[in-house]
Motif scaffolding. Structure first.
Motif, short mmCIF file in Angstrom:
data_model
loop_
_atom_site.label_atom_id
_atom_site.label_comp_id
_atom_site.label_asym_id
_atom_site.label_seq_id
_atom_site.Cartn_x
_atom_site.Cartn_y
_atom_site.Cartn_z
N THR A 1 -1.56 11.58 -12.05
CA THR A 1 -2.68 11.53 -10.72
C THR A 1 -2.81 12.99 -10.06
O THR A 1 -3.66 12.86 -9.35
CB THR A 1 -2.09 10.41 -9.78
OG1 THR A 1 -0.80 11.21 -9.34
CG2 THR A 1 -1.72 9.24 -10.17
N GLY A 2 -1.99 13.82 -10.68
CA GLY A 2 -2.14 15.08 -9.89
C GLY A 2 -1.39 15.16 -8.47
O GLY A 2 -1.44 16.22 -7.94
N GLN B 1 -16.66 12.26 -7.26
CA GLN B 1 -15.86 12.88 -8.45
C GLN B 1 -14.54 13.68 -8.07
O GLN B 1 -14.37 14.55 -8.58
CB GLN B 1 -16.93 14.08 -8.90
CG GLN B 1 -18.49 13.55 -8.91
CD GLN B 1 -19.23 14.03 -10.16
OE1 GLN B 1 -18.76 14.87 -10.83
NE2 GLN B 1 -20.25 13.31 -10.38
N PHE B 2 -13.92 12.80 -7.26
CA PHE B 2 -12.78 13.40 -6.78
C PHE B 2 -11.73 12.38 -6.31
O PHE B 2 -12.38 11.17 -5.68
CB PHE B 2 -12.67 14.41 -5.75
CG PHE B 2 -11.39 15.02 -5.34
CD1 PHE B 2 -10.63 15.91 -5.97
CD2 PHE B 2 -11.02 14.80 -4.09
CE1 PHE B 2 -9.56 16.35 -5.58
CE2 PHE B 2 -10.00 15.16 -3.58
CZ PHE B 2 -9.18 15.97 -4.39
N VAL B 3 -10.54 12.33 -6.64
CA VAL B 3 -9.72 11.18 -5.76
C VAL B 3 -8.23 11.76 -5.53
O VAL B 3 -7.90 12.74 -6.11
CB VAL B 3 -9.07 10.08 -6.78
CG1 VAL B 3 -8.56 9.16 -6.36
CG2 VAL B 3 -10.49 9.66 -7.58
N SER B 4 -8.04 11.47 -4.03
CA SER B 4 -6.93 12.16 -3.68
C SER B 4 -5.99 11.13 -3.21
O SER B 4 -6.59 9.92 -2.98
CB SER B 4 -7.10 13.23 -2.54
OG SER B 4 -7.89 12.86 -1.45
N LEU B 5 -4.76 11.32 -2.89
CA LEU B 5 -3.90 10.21 -2.39
C LEU B 5 -4.33 9.54 -1.02
O LEU B 5 -3.87 8.45 -0.45
CB LEU B 5 -2.61 10.95 -2.12
CG LEU B 5 -1.72 11.18 -3.23
CD1 LEU B 5 -0.33 11.93 -3.01
CD2 LEU B 5 -1.30 10.28 -4.18
N ASP B 6 -5.19 10.20 -0.09
CA ASP B 6 -5.24 9.54 0.91
C ASP B 6 -6.00 8.33 0.92
O ASP B 6 -6.31 7.58 1.74
CB ASP B 6 -6.38 10.59 1.68
CG ASP B 6 -7.75 10.80 1.34
OD1 ASP B 6 -8.12 11.63 0.59
OD2 ASP B 6 -8.52 9.77 1.64
N ALA C 1 0.84 -1.21 0.15
CA ALA C 1 -0.02 0.02 0.14
C ALA C 1 0.99 1.24 -0.08
O ALA C 1 0.67 2.27 -0.71
CB ALA C 1 -0.86 -0.05 1.16
N LEU C 2 2.03 1.39 0.80
CA LEU C 2 2.74 2.28 0.81
C LEU C 2 3.56 2.40 -0.46
O LEU C 2 3.68 3.80 -1.15
CB LEU C 2 4.01 1.98 1.78
CG LEU C 2 3.66 2.37 3.28
CD1 LEU C 2 4.81 1.95 4.25
CD2 LEU C 2 3.38 3.95 3.53
N LEU C 3 3.89 1.61 -1.17
CA LEU C 3 4.66 1.80 -2.28
C LEU C 3 3.72 2.25 -3.42
O LEU C 3 4.03 3.15 -4.25
CB LEU C 3 5.09 0.34 -2.94
CG LEU C 3 6.36 -0.11 -2.39
CD1 LEU C 3 6.59 -1.53 -2.63
CD2 LEU C 3 7.38 0.58 -2.58
N LEU C 4 2.47 1.72 -3.48
CA LEU C 4 1.57 2.33 -4.43
C LEU C 4 1.11 3.70 -4.20
O LEU C 4 0.86 4.56 -5.16
CB LEU C 4 0.26 1.29 -4.43
CG LEU C 4 0.31 -0.02 -5.06
CD1 LEU C 4 -1.12 -0.69 -4.85
CD2 LEU C 4 0.53 0.19 -6.44
N ASN D 1 1.82 9.37 -5.85
CA ASN D 1 2.40 10.83 -5.73
C ASN D 1 3.27 11.31 -6.50
O ASN D 1 3.45 12.19 -6.98
CB ASN D 1 2.90 10.59 -4.04
CG ASN D 1 3.38 12.11 -3.55
OD1 ASN D 1 2.85 13.08 -4.09
ND2 ASN D 1 4.42 11.89 -2.83
N LYS D 2 4.23 10.16 -6.87
CA LYS D 2 5.34 10.58 -7.97
C LYS D 2 4.77 10.70 -9.41
O LYS D 2 5.10 11.59 -9.99
CB LYS D 2 6.45 9.56 -7.86
CG LYS D 2 7.44 9.49 -6.80
CD LYS D 2 8.29 10.68 -6.91
CE LYS D 2 9.18 10.88 -5.74
NZ LYS D 2 8.96 10.67 -4.24
#
Ligand SMILES: Nc1ncnc2c1ncn2[C@@H]1O[C@H](COP(=O)(O)OP(=O)(O)OP(=O)(O)O)[C@@H](O)[C@H]1O
Ligand SMILES: [Mg+2]
Lengths: 338, 251
Positions: free
Chosen positions: A143-144, A241-246, A129-132, A137-138
């Protein structure tokens, strides 16, 4: 709120049980009319319940502990988000893509996860999960990055049902998906396949010694579980309608474990009951003390364990006895040295 | 010459410094009633673990009906007709005996991977479970949680679940170990009544049981086969007497 069926449900006669179950699902559905102002919350509950259901399939039935289940939620969310953003596909298709991608990655990573002890499983699932999350993020161009995936516009389902601001379409979609996947999961766990999983959960050494292909069974259920979690993520993306890194964050993985422990493992309703309890508590408590609501839920968990030991104990002893068995193999590797 | 049901060739097992199996070349004939005896720590369980695939041997080979199974997974050995029981119960504590035996039957029938049929409603499974429950005196406890069964019943379940695989070779690691005298007879009765076409290797410390059961006996001492012969030969063998008198507390 819909009444919460008791975890002793399975002790009732089949007919009584069926009545309770139908009543439960009807009530959950009628919330559309009974609580029209809380549909966004209900949508979140349904998605969390589906996520917890997917964890129950591996934890409650196959004894696989995971602290990285958000890997698949996140993959599902980004897949659906990107599909909608770049290809304006139908939300159902986007969610199907989520299932596919999460299932594929679940299958690929299952081989890492299935070896070793509970402790190594916890570590490996967490690491995946951390790696993904770090990869998302990178890959800012895709992904924004930390700004999240902006500009996701989700077309109406089948060109007909638009996502309204009150969350009606969202809840109906999530509710029906949860119901369908729940029914499938129930068939699955009552099948010969499901029963072989339970033998692996209780004693993998003996399961193999009566002819159960342990690794193949675990790979299969882990893949199915990942696919379910991916669908939960896909629903999250199309309904908000939104996706963030969390979506990849550790707290997601930890929360879903908490949800399942609150509700109980190994009978499928645990994830749903836990999700209702968790979200309602979150809603109430964060209204009272916005900063500290995790503190209160932790306190509740402790209180539950101390006060309701017998009853709650019986739901959670399984994962906990496994957690206690840190570092020990699941079963003795020798058939009995005396 | 008939082909052995199960055979080992120069089997060796080291645990670090412990040489637990020393160059064991052994044959179990089809339909045999064969006992493996030896003092505590002689390596009997370790030997069975290598036969059943729980432990890989350090070197040597294991042949099942002439086919090399040295590197075969345990579940595939079961499918080829090799089943075992465990000296220390290895059961599924949260499942019932009905479910436990049922899974073994389902795997043997090749339907253990079915996802959308109903396990509890399957006629083929149910019929076989009822039959085995009768044979193994488990009829009255079929739907209790295994962890709640009396110890003697758990030992019977150990046997029943192994038999559910319809093995041609059956390895019994001290089936009566720890069973109170009153319930021992049940276990003995069941062991005596095993199908005669099944080759049985029985590990046991109780010499009355060994001589009541076995036609052939092999004696394992410190990981190595000391002697191998008919029950009558072993009964009068001075080397065996020496081992057991030296140990002092058996036979
Ligand atoms: N997994 C293991 N790791 C290290 N040593 C082991 C292991 N299993 C067995 N041994 C050692 O191998 C030797 C043989 O043990 P084994 O359990 O096979 O004996 P046994 O003949 O079955 O004894 P008993 O009659 O008491 O059951 C012993 O010295 C034991 O300590
Ligand atoms: Mg032993």
């Amino acid at each position: 709120m819909p009444p919460i069926p008791s975890p002793t449900l399975s002790g009732h006669s089949p007919r009584w049980r069926l009545v309770l179950e139908v009543a439960f699902w009807l009530l959950a559905f009628s919330a559309i009319f009974l609580m029209p102002r809380r549909l966004l919350l209900l949508n979140e509950i349904a998605i969390l319940a589906l996520f917890a259901l997917s964890l129950d399939l591996i934890l409650g039935y196959a004894g696989i502990v995971s602290l990285g289940h958000a890997a698949f939620l996140g993959l599902g969310a980004y897949t659906a988000g990107l599909a909608c953003k770049h290809f304006a596909v139908d939300p159902l298709l986007a969610v199907a893509a989520s299932a596919f991608v999460a299932g594929l990655v679940g299958f690929a990573t299952s081989f890492l996860v299935l070896r070793g002890t509970d402790l190594t499983r916890l570590m490996v699932t967490m690491a995946v999960a951390l790696l993904l999350g770090e990869a998302a993020n990178k890959m800012q161009w895709l992904t924004g990055g930390s700004d999240g995936l902006q500009g996701v516009t989700v077309p109406p389902i089948a060109g007909a049902f638009d996502f309204d601001l009150r969350g009606r379409t969202a809840y109906v979609l999530s509710f029906l998906t949860l119901l369908a996947l729940f029914l499938i999961a129930r068939r699955l766990v009552a099948s010969p396949f499901g029963m072989t999983l339970r033998t692996i959960r209780d004693n993998p050494l003996r399961a193999a010694a009566i002819g159960v292909p342990v690794t193949r069974r675990l790979v299969t259920i882990y893949t199915i579980s990942a696919l379910y979690a991916g669908i939960a993520g896909g629903l999250l993306a199309v309904t908000t309608q939104f996706v963030s890194l969390d979506v990849f964050e550790f707290s997601r993985s930890a929360d879903v474990m908490l949800v399942l422990i609150l509700g109980g493992t190994g009978y499928l309703y645990g994830g749903i009951i836990g999700a209702v309890a968790f979200k309602v508590l979150q809603d109430v408590l964060s209204g009272l003390t916005p900063q500290y609501w995790h503190f209160w839920i932790g306190l509740l968990l402790v209180a539950l364990m101390v006060v309701g030991r017998q009853r709650i104990g019986s739901w959670i002893t399984r994962p906990f006895s496994r957690l206690r068995a840190f570092g020990q193999p699941n079963a003795p590797d020798n058939g009995g040295v005396s | 010459m008939t082909q052995p049901a199960l055979e080992t060739i120069n089997l060796q097992k080291h645990f670090g410094g412990v040489h637990a199996t020393r160059d064991v070349t052994f044959r179990l004939m089809p339909g045999a009633r064969h006992a493996l005896i030896g003092p505590n720590g002689a390596g009997k369980t370790t030997f069975v673990n290598q036969l059943s695939g729980v432990l890989p041997p350090s070197s040597g080979r294991v042949l099942l009906e002439g086919i090399d199974i040295t590197h075969l997974r345990p579940d595939l050995r079961v499918r080829r007709g090799l089943a075992r029981t465990f000296q220390i119960n290895q059961l599924f504590k949260d499942l019932t005996p009905r479910q436990t035996i049922g899974v073994a039957v389902a795997q043997r029938l090749g339907i253990g991977g079915r996802m959308f049929s109903h396990f509890a409603a399957d006629r083929h499974i149910a019929t076989e479970v009822d039959k085995l429950a009768d044979d193994f005196r488990l009829g009255d406890v079929l739907d209790l949680r295994t962890a709640d069964l009396a110890y003697g019943k758990q030992r019977l379940l150990e046997l029943a679940v192994a038999l559910a695989a319809k093995p041609r070779v059956l390895l019994l690691d001290e089936p009566a170990a720890g069973v109170p005298e009153a319930e021992r007879r049940d276990i003995l009765g069941v062991v005596q009544a095993l199908p005669s076409d099944v080759a049985v290797l029985l590990i046991e410390h109780d010499m009355d049981l060994v001589f009541a059961f076995a036609e052939r006996i092999s004696v394992l001492v410190e990981g190595a086969l000391l002697v191998d012969g008919t029950a009558a030969e072993i009964a009068v063998d001075p080397r065996v007497r020496a081992v057991y008198l030296g140990e002092g507390n058996h036979g």
